[in-house]
Scaffold this motif. Structure first.
Motif, PDB file in Angstrom:
ATOM      1  N   ASP A 184      64.440   6.115  59.389  1.00 26.67           N
ATOM      2  CA  ASP A 184      65.086   5.618  60.612  1.00 26.67           C
ATOM      3  C   ASP A 184      66.608   5.808  60.599  1.00 26.67           C
ATOM      4  O   ASP A 184      67.279   5.495  61.577  1.00 26.67           O
ATOM      5  CB  ASP A 184      64.765   4.124  60.775  1.00 26.67           C
ATOM      6  N   ARG A 207      68.253   7.791  63.567  1.00 23.50           N
ATOM      7  CA  ARG A 207      68.264   7.042  64.821  1.00 23.50           C
ATOM      8  C   ARG A 207      69.310   5.933  64.797  1.00 23.50           C
ATOM      9  O   ARG A 207      69.986   5.673  65.795  1.00 23.50           O
ATOM     10  CB  ARG A 207      66.885   6.452  65.085  1.00 23.50           C
ATOM     11  N   GLN A 208      69.463   5.287  63.635  1.00 27.17           N
ATOM     12  CA  GLN A 208      70.470   4.234  63.511  1.00 27.17           C
ATOM     13  C   GLN A 208      71.885   4.793  63.655  1.00 27.17           C
ATOM     14  O   GLN A 208      72.757   4.173  64.277  1.00 27.17           O
ATOM     15  CB  GLN A 208      70.332   3.532  62.152  1.00 27.17           C
ATOM     16  N   GLN A 265      72.657   7.496  65.393  1.00 27.25           N
ATOM     17  CA  GLN A 265      72.827   7.797  66.816  1.00 27.25           C
ATOM     18  C   GLN A 265      73.110   6.527  67.625  1.00 27.25           C
ATOM     19  O   GLN A 265      73.961   6.512  68.523  1.00 27.25           O
ATOM     20  CB  GLN A 265      71.568   8.486  67.358  1.00 27.25           C
ATOM     21  N   ARG A 266      72.402   5.472  67.288  1.00 32.72           N
ATOM     22  CA  ARG A 266      72.607   4.207  67.999  1.00 32.72           C
ATOM     23  C   ARG A 266      74.025   3.681  67.756  1.00 32.72           C
ATOM     24  O   ARG A 266      74.683   3.207  68.695  1.00 32.72           O
ATOM     25  CB  ARG A 266      71.577   3.191  67.516  1.00 32.72           C
ATOM     26  N   ARG A 292      76.378   5.757  69.762  1.00 36.77           N
ATOM     27  CA  ARG A 292      76.272   5.431  71.176  1.00 36.77           C
ATOM     28  C   ARG A 292      76.952   4.096  71.491  1.00 36.77           C
ATOM     29  O   ARG A 292      77.659   3.967  72.508  1.00 36.77           O
ATOM     30  CB  ARG A 292      74.796   5.387  71.586  1.00 36.77           C
TER      31      ARG A 292
END
Length: 402
Positions: free
Chosen positions: A67, A70-71, A73-74, A77
């Motif tokens: 993960d 994704r973390q 990218q989060r 963001r």
């Protein structure tokens, strides 16, 4: 307190586990041919629990590892979103500071990473308004077009802003179209009615202006003084379309007393009647204004004097008959005395004219009064006195920079 309870509970659990292990004397046999192993049942329990814990930890580590992208990218963001909302706040502050180029730049910057439709709408509204103030019409229209893509519940602000921008450009039809769209979303929006009032005034639709003024006044959306100014502007527009003396008289009867007695409006009505060559009617209106005891109207008294030569004999005599009543109310009004002198002179009442004109000069020497006295003495054959007043009128003209 909570920490102490946890420690006490853990010690109690350890004691209970220790006591349970002394009572449990069983064993477990692990058989994997050709091997055979006997272990304490208590140790077996500990090994199973440890295996479960280790498996859980390994699975958690694997999940975190998979993960991780994704973390990241989060996180990126969230970082960009934080920067976008900071830019939006900066745009709002710059807008109210009057720094419109910075406001437009910061608002545009916030649009790249902002996803909330309300915040996007706010940024686009600030950017469009700022671009309009800065004179960048293409950018302004581009921001307005982007607003069209947002949800319908946010379109009211877009149409109101569009109406304001169109009105500033004197685009009455475009502003009216935007106002109609706004009222379709919110029929009772008083600010839309206010904008429509300005548009109707720009379009020179006085009947619509009067109707909207009364509607806003009943809704407490206009101050009485503002309403009075809009009414006067509408009446002035109506006046320009009247083509005869009779139309002017009928129109004046329809106007409420507070507005019909306004000096500015009266002056414009008199000027309009003079253009229509209705001199007696203009003089009648001036006489009614001068009969009022609650206003100072020097401009109207001066206008009356300029009309003297154009009036009928009966009208001049009627006005001179009212002179004593006017002078009781305004004994030191030199313009009124000058007007009465001109009326008497036009009627060839030389003695009365001389008295009025000399009284005017004694209160306030003016070029006009001296010139009228010079004409009067010339007409009565008093050349020396006539030349004296011509000389005084010339001196006044030169002192005034003529």
């Amino acid at each position: 307190m909570r920490f102490a309870l946890w420690i006490t509970g853990l010690f109690a659990l350890a004691v209970l586990v220790g006591l349970a292990s002394t009572l449990n004397t069983g064993y477990a046999i692990l058989f994997l041919p050709p091997y055979r192993m006997e272990v304490s049942f208590n140790l077996m329990i500990v090994l199973v629990v440890g295996l479960i814990v280790a498996t859980h930890l390994v699975l958690r580590l694997l999940a975190l590892a998979t993960d991780l992208p994704r973390q990241v990218q989060r996180f990126q963001r969230q970082k960009k979103l934080k920067a976008a909302r900071h830019a939006l706040r900066e745009a709002g502050i710059a807008f109210f500071e009057g720094r419109f180029q910075k406001a437009e730049r910061e608002a545009a910057k916030s649009l790249d990473d902002e996803y909330a439709p309300e915040n996007r709408a706010l940024a686009l509204l600030i950017a469009a308004r700022s671009a309009g103030y800065a004179g960048a019409a293409d950018k302004r229209d581009g921001y307005l077009n982007q607003l069209d893509q947002l949800p319908e519940r946010l379109q009211l602000a877009r149409h109101m802003l569009d109406a304001e921008l169109r009105l500033e450009e004197k685009d009455a039809l475009g502003a009216l179209t935007a106002i109609e769209r706004a009222r379709a979303l919110s029929p009772n929006l008083t600010n839309a009615l206010k904008l429509e009032l300005k548009v109707r005034l720009l379009q020179k639709q006085p009947d619509a202006v009067l109707s909207l003024t009364e509607k806003l006044l009943k809704a407490d959306a206009l101050e009485p003084e503002q309403a009075r100014r809009y009414r006067l502007a509408a009446y002035q527009q109506q006046l320009t379309g009247l083509l005869s003396e009779r139309e002017v008289r009928d129109w004046l009867r329809r106007i409420p007393a507070p507005e019909s007695g306004n000096p500015q409006l009266q002056q414009q009505v008199v000027a309009h009647l003079i253009r229509l060559q209705a001199y007696d009617a203009a003089a009648t209106l001036l006489a009614e204004a001068l009969a009022g005891d609650d206003m100072e109207l020097p401009e109207l008294a001066r206008e009356l004097g300029q009309l003297a030569a154009h009036l009928s004999v009966d009208k001049r005599l009627a006005l001179l008959k009212d002179a004593d009543a006017w002078l009781k109310q305004r004994p030191r009004d030199h313009w009124l005395l000058l007007a009465l002198g001109r009326l008497a002179q036009a009627q060839q009442l030389w003695g009365k004219a001389q008295n009025y004109l000399e009284a005017s000069v004694s209160i306030q020497p003016t070029l006009c009064a001296h010139a009228e006295l010079a004409k009067l003495f010339e007409a009565t054959g008093k050349e020396e006195q006539s030349q004296l007043h011509y000389q005084k009128s010339l001196e006044l003209a030169l002192s005034q920079g003529c």
